[in-house]
Design an enzyme around this catalytic site. Structure first.
Site, short mmCIF file in Angstrom:
data_model
loop_
_atom_site.label_atom_id
_atom_site.label_comp_id
_atom_site.label_asym_id
_atom_site.label_seq_id
_atom_site.Cartn_x
_atom_site.Cartn_y
_atom_site.Cartn_z
N CYS A 79 0.63 -1.57 0.03
CA CYS A 79 -0.02 -0.22 -0.24
C CYS A 79 0.58 1.53 -0.22
CB CYS A 79 -1.77 -0.60 1.27
SG CYS A 79 -2.42 0.94 0.38
N HIS A 169 -3.69 -5.08 1.49
CA HIS A 169 -2.72 -6.00 2.62
C HIS A 169 -2.84 -6.81 2.87
CE1 HIS A 169 -2.01 -1.37 4.71
NE2 HIS A 169 -3.32 -1.06 3.90
N GLU A 171 -0.99 -8.01 5.20
CA GLU A 171 -1.03 -8.49 6.64
C GLU A 171 -2.15 -8.32 7.68
OE1 GLU A 171 0.09 -5.89 5.03
OE2 GLU A 171 -0.59 -4.00 6.36
#
Ligand code: GLN
Length: 189
Positions: A79, A169, A171
């Site tokens: 990002c 994302h 994560e």
């Protein structure tokens, strides 16, 4: 293998947790002396690219990291991290590491309503969950850059040599596969 996670701002802790679940050790890069540790790969997290770019320069981290990236350090930018690595940003005059041959569009899905979740195909991995938060997308890739994933005809993941970027994302979901993909890149670098 030791992966440094840029920990100036944004979603860095979640990356450390993903690496730890993969059994990969990591450390936070907050100041120049953190770069004395051995560094096999770097993760640049999501957050605000302008803030991270400013802090990188103020803390004298920009030049030493730029040198390592130029000499082949594997980097994964998510990002805002994608924006820090992009050579071109269509709607922002600021440039940061500017090493990856992609043209990105910042806040490309709109500022407020630009957050969404989807599942899509990632080359070589399969279908994975993707969380987008005021994300950029990649308008075009150039040179040797390989497109790894598209959502609604927009490029959302790409790789050029040792550089990997995702507009989403990984994560923030349970799926470890993109982090595993990056650790394999680090392993074979
Ligand atoms: N909108 C942010 C930027 O321009 C990126 C958002 C994110 O990293 N989740 O830097």
């Amino acid at each position: 293998m030791q992966i440094g996670v840029l920990a100036l701002q944004g979603a860095f802790i979640e990356h450390e947790q993903m690496l730890s679940r993969l059994g990969v050790s990591s450390f936070e890069i907050r100041q120049k002396r953190d770069l004395q540790k051995s560094l096999d790969g770097l993760i640049i997290p999501g957050g605000e690219s302008t803030v991270q770019g400013k802090l990188l320069r103020e803390l004298d981290l920009f030049e030493p990291l730029a040198e390592r990236i130029a000499t082949g350090l594997p980097v994964f930018g998510t990002c805002a991290g994608l924006l820090l690595l992009a050579k071109q940003i269509k709607n922002d005059d600021r440039r940061h590491f500017a090493v990856m041959d992609i043209t990105a569009v910042r806040n490309a899905y709109g500022r407020q309503l630009g957050s969404f979740f989807t599942e899509a195909e990632f080359n070589g991995i399969g279908t994975i969950p993707m969380t987008f938060i005021r994300a950029p997308y990649i308008e075009s890739v150039h040179g040797d850059t390989e497109i790894l994933s598209c959502v609604d005809e927009k490029i959302v993941a790409a790789r050029e040599g040792n550089l990997l970027v995702t507009a989403f994302h990984p994560e923030l979901n349970e799926d470890l596969s993109v982090h595993r993909y990056f650790t394999e890149m680090v392993q074979s670098a």
